[in-house]
Scaffold this motif. Structure first.
Motif, mmCIF file in Angstrom:
data_model
loop_
_atom_site.group_PDB
_atom_site.id
_atom_site.type_symbol
_atom_site.label_atom_id
_atom_site.label_comp_id
_atom_site.label_asym_id
_atom_site.label_seq_id
_atom_site.Cartn_x
_atom_site.Cartn_y
_atom_site.Cartn_z
ATOM 1 N N ALA A 65 0.844 -1.204 0.000
ATOM 2 C CA ALA A 65 0.000 0.000 0.000
ATOM 3 C C ALA A 65 0.879 1.254 0.000
ATOM 4 O O ALA A 65 0.640 2.193 -0.763
ATOM 5 C CB ALA A 65 -0.916 -0.025 1.214
ATOM 6 N N GLN A 66 1.900 1.240 0.845
ATOM 7 C CA GLN A 66 2.777 2.419 0.969
ATOM 8 C C GLN A 66 3.462 2.768 -0.362
ATOM 9 O O GLN A 66 3.588 3.933 -0.712
ATOM 10 C CB GLN A 66 3.826 2.109 2.042
ATOM 11 N N TYR A 67 3.920 1.733 -1.097
ATOM 12 C CA TYR A 67 4.670 1.976 -2.337
ATOM 13 C C TYR A 67 3.798 1.879 -3.590
ATOM 14 O O TYR A 67 4.279 2.095 -4.696
ATOM 15 C CB TYR A 67 5.855 1.002 -2.449
ATOM 16 N N GLY A 68 2.537 1.498 -3.410
ATOM 17 C CA GLY A 68 1.629 1.394 -4.564
ATOM 18 C C GLY A 68 2.072 0.330 -5.554
ATOM 19 O O GLY A 68 2.021 0.525 -6.772
ATOM 20 N N VAL A 69 2.539 -0.818 -5.039
ATOM 21 C CA VAL A 69 3.022 -1.892 -5.915
ATOM 22 C C VAL A 69 2.227 -3.168 -5.670
ATOM 23 O O VAL A 69 1.565 -3.320 -4.638
ATOM 24 C CB VAL A 69 4.530 -2.193 -5.662
ATOM 25 N N SER A 70 2.321 -4.103 -6.625
ATOM 26 C CA SER A 70 1.599 -5.366 -6.447
ATOM 27 C C SER A 70 2.494 -6.458 -5.860
ATOM 28 O O SER A 70 2.008 -7.413 -5.267
ATOM 29 C CB SER A 70 1.036 -5.837 -7.789
ATOM 30 N N CYS A 71 3.805 -6.346 -6.051
ATOM 31 C CA CYS A 71 4.720 -7.412 -5.604
ATOM 32 C C CYS A 71 5.799 -6.871 -4.662
ATOM 33 O O CYS A 71 6.232 -5.732 -4.783
ATOM 34 C CB CYS A 71 5.413 -8.037 -6.806
ATOM 35 N N VAL A 72 6.238 -7.756 -3.762
ATOM 36 C CA VAL A 72 7.341 -7.411 -2.862
ATOM 37 C C VAL A 72 8.392 -8.513 -2.959
ATOM 38 O O VAL A 72 8.076 -9.688 -2.787
ATOM 39 C CB VAL A 72 6.869 -7.299 -1.387
ATOM 40 N N MET A 73 9.637 -8.124 -3.241
ATOM 41 C CA MET A 73 10.726 -9.105 -3.195
ATOM 42 C C MET A 73 11.282 -9.083 -1.770
ATOM 43 O O MET A 73 11.649 -8.027 -1.258
ATOM 44 C CB MET A 73 11.822 -8.756 -4.200
ATOM 45 N N VAL A 74 11.316 -10.268 -1.141
ATOM 46 C CA VAL A 74 11.774 -10.338 0.242
ATOM 47 C C VAL A 74 13.056 -11.168 0.289
ATOM 48 O O VAL A 74 13.070 -12.334 -0.103
ATOM 49 C CB VAL A 74 10.704 -10.993 1.157
ATOM 50 N N VAL A 75 14.137 -10.552 0.789
ATOM 51 C CA VAL A 75 15.396 -11.285 0.920
ATOM 52 C C VAL A 75 15.473 -11.841 2.332
ATOM 53 O O VAL A 75 15.509 -11.099 3.311
ATOM 54 C CB VAL A 75 16.611 -10.370 0.628
ATOM 55 N N LYS A 76 15.421 -13.168 2.425
ATOM 56 C CA LYS A 76 15.612 -13.852 3.707
ATOM 57 C C LYS A 76 16.492 -15.053 3.396
ATOM 58 O O LYS A 76 17.294 -14.965 2.462
ATOM 59 C CB LYS A 76 14.277 -14.211 4.361
ATOM 60 N N GLU A 77 16.405 -16.144 4.154
ATOM 61 C CA GLU A 77 17.273 -17.296 3.835
ATOM 62 C C GLU A 77 17.083 -17.695 2.376
ATOM 63 O O GLU A 77 18.003 -18.109 1.703
ATOM 64 C CB GLU A 77 16.974 -18.476 4.763
ATOM 65 N N LYS A 78 15.852 -17.592 1.898
ATOM 66 C CA LYS A 78 15.537 -17.831 0.496
ATOM 67 C C LYS A 78 15.018 -16.530 -0.104
ATOM 68 O O LYS A 78 14.405 -15.736 0.606
ATOM 69 C CB LYS A 78 14.435 -18.902 0.419
ATOM 70 N N LEU A 79 15.299 -16.312 -1.364
ATOM 71 C CA LEU A 79 14.791 -15.113 -2.026
ATOM 72 C C LEU A 79 13.368 -15.409 -2.506
ATOM 73 O O LEU A 79 13.148 -16.414 -3.197
ATOM 74 C CB LEU A 79 15.717 -14.814 -3.209
ATOM 75 N N VAL A 80 12.427 -14.547 -2.133
ATOM 76 C CA VAL A 80 11.019 -14.808 -2.438
ATOM 77 C C VAL A 80 10.391 -13.568 -3.067
ATOM 78 O O VAL A 80 10.698 -12.454 -2.654
ATOM 79 C CB VAL A 80 10.259 -15.135 -1.112
ATOM 80 N N VAL A 81 9.513 -13.779 -4.059
ATOM 81 C CA VAL A 81 8.718 -12.666 -4.561
ATOM 82 C C VAL A 81 7.275 -12.927 -4.163
ATOM 83 O O VAL A 81 6.684 -13.942 -4.540
ATOM 84 C CB VAL A 81 8.837 -12.504 -6.098
ATOM 85 N N ASP A 82 6.738 -12.036 -3.332
ATOM 86 C CA ASP A 82 5.365 -12.181 -2.864
ATOM 87 C C ASP A 82 4.441 -11.481 -3.855
ATOM 88 O O ASP A 82 4.486 -10.261 -3.997
ATOM 89 C CB ASP A 82 5.256 -11.546 -1.468
ATOM 90 N N THR A 83 3.640 -12.268 -4.585
ATOM 91 C CA THR A 83 2.715 -11.704 -5.580
ATOM 92 C C THR A 83 1.283 -11.829 -5.030
ATOM 93 O O THR A 83 1.052 -12.606 -4.093
ATOM 94 C CB THR A 83 2.773 -12.472 -6.930
ATOM 95 N N PRO A 84 0.322 -11.148 -5.624
ATOM 96 C CA PRO A 84 -1.072 -11.301 -5.168
ATOM 97 C C PRO A 84 -1.563 -12.740 -5.358
ATOM 98 O O PRO A 84 -2.574 -13.136 -4.785
ATOM 99 C CB PRO A 84 -1.846 -10.339 -6.074
ATOM 100 N N ASP A 85 -0.865 -13.541 -6.175
ATOM 101 C CA ASP A 85 -1.278 -14.930 -6.417
ATOM 102 C C ASP A 85 -0.404 -15.941 -5.684
ATOM 103 O O ASP A 85 -0.380 -17.123 -6.034
ATOM 104 C CB ASP A 85 -1.248 -15.232 -7.929
ATOM 105 N N GLY A 86 0.364 -15.490 -4.717
ATOM 106 C CA GLY A 86 1.188 -16.404 -3.936
ATOM 107 C C GLY A 86 2.673 -16.101 -4.071
ATOM 108 O O GLY A 86 3.072 -15.189 -4.785
#
Ligand SMILES: C[S@@+](CC[C@H](N)C(=O)[O-])C[C@H]1O[C@@H](n2cnc3c(N)ncnc32)[C@H](O)[C@@H]1O
Length: 264
Positions: A47-68
């Protein structure tokens, strides 16, 4: 890289220093903002950035999309390589008709499973160049191919050798010399997806959905020394539209490989 899907990059809740470093690197490569995480939820960041996806860097690299969540996983390739190591054949490799030392142009990297299988087959003396149009997918899967521990040393070696390029295959093909690859492969998003394969939903959100053009096939025939291969659902009309008349694949499988053979 310009992103088709607006995205923001952040780290997990208990981030280590190396996660911050990788997150900044990814943000720079994607031309996307890096967001401090703190206790913020992913939805709040969206909401803050007005985007649909968030790339999260943790032990595994993940892209959180509205579809999973989308992340690299060598799972399917692992099973196929296990079968190959036990002397079984693979429909894609049969369709491509390549052996050790060959150069393969995989026009549609996606999750990278086919590229890993091709890389295993052509070995150290060959080369697999894999193209991906979506910069987020290209970066995510290239990172996975280079860092995932895999389950077998030969799988890991095959993963590391895949050369990922973020590009549109039409542009890339136009720039290649005649006969510069042994085989050129297309695995586009299916025209009529199988709704039961839910694992592909997050990729579907990001992927380029356009059909393969006749122009791309023409260029592929010029660039391939031996074969051009198209994967589609078994009953797809795409084979006919694009001029494929020979096929490879399991008799009862819901996917088929169209093969253009003896090009030269
Ligand atoms: C069905 S997936 C490929 C799956 C892959 N064979 C695997 O084993 O995971 C299709 C991929 O091709 C990409 N793509 C579609 N059109 C493209 C183009 N013109 N240039 C490069 N990549 C493209 C999509 O973004 C998507 O990631």
């Amino acid at each position: 890289m310009e992103s088709r899907n607006p995205i923001v990059v952040t780290v997990g809740h208990k981030a280590k220093p190396e996660h911050f470093a990788l997150a900044h690197e990814m943000a720079k490569k994607l031309g996307a903002p890096f967001a401090e995480r703190g206790n913020t939820s992913l939805d709040a960041l969206r909401a803050q950035y007005g985007v649909s996806c968030v790339m999260v860097v943790k032990e595994k690299l993940v892209v959180d999309t509205p579809d999973g969540e989308l992340y690299f996983h060598p799972g399917m390739a692992h099973l196929r390589l296990k079968n190959l190591r036990h002397g079984e054949s693979d429909h894609l490799l049969k369709a491509l008709g390549v052996t050790e030392g060959a150069r393969v142009l995989d026009c549609t990297l996606g999750m990278g499973a086919d590229a890993i299988v091709e890389s295993f087959c052509v070995g150290k003396s060959g080369e697999v160049v894999a193209l991906e149009k979506n910069p987020v997918v290209a970066l995510l899967i290239a990172n996975g191919l280079q860092t995932d521990e895999g389950e077998h040393p030969t799988t890991v070696a095959a993963m590391r050798r895949v050369h990922v390029i973020c590009a549109d295959y039409e542009d890339f093909l136009r720039e290649q010399a005649d006969d510069s690859f042994d085989a050129v492969y297309f695995d586009p998003m299916f025209r009529h997806p199988f709704m039961e394969s839910t694992g592909i939903h997050p990729l579907r959100f990001l992927a380029d959905p356009r059909p393969v053009s006749a122009e791309a096939i023409r260029e592929a025939k010029r660039v391939a020394r031996r074969r051009v291969v198209l994967k589609e659902s078994s009953k797809s009309l795409e084979f006919e539209r694009l001029g494929f008349t020979e096929f490879e694949g399991g008799k009862y499988s819901n996917v088929r490989y169209g093969v253009m053979n003896h090009l030269k």
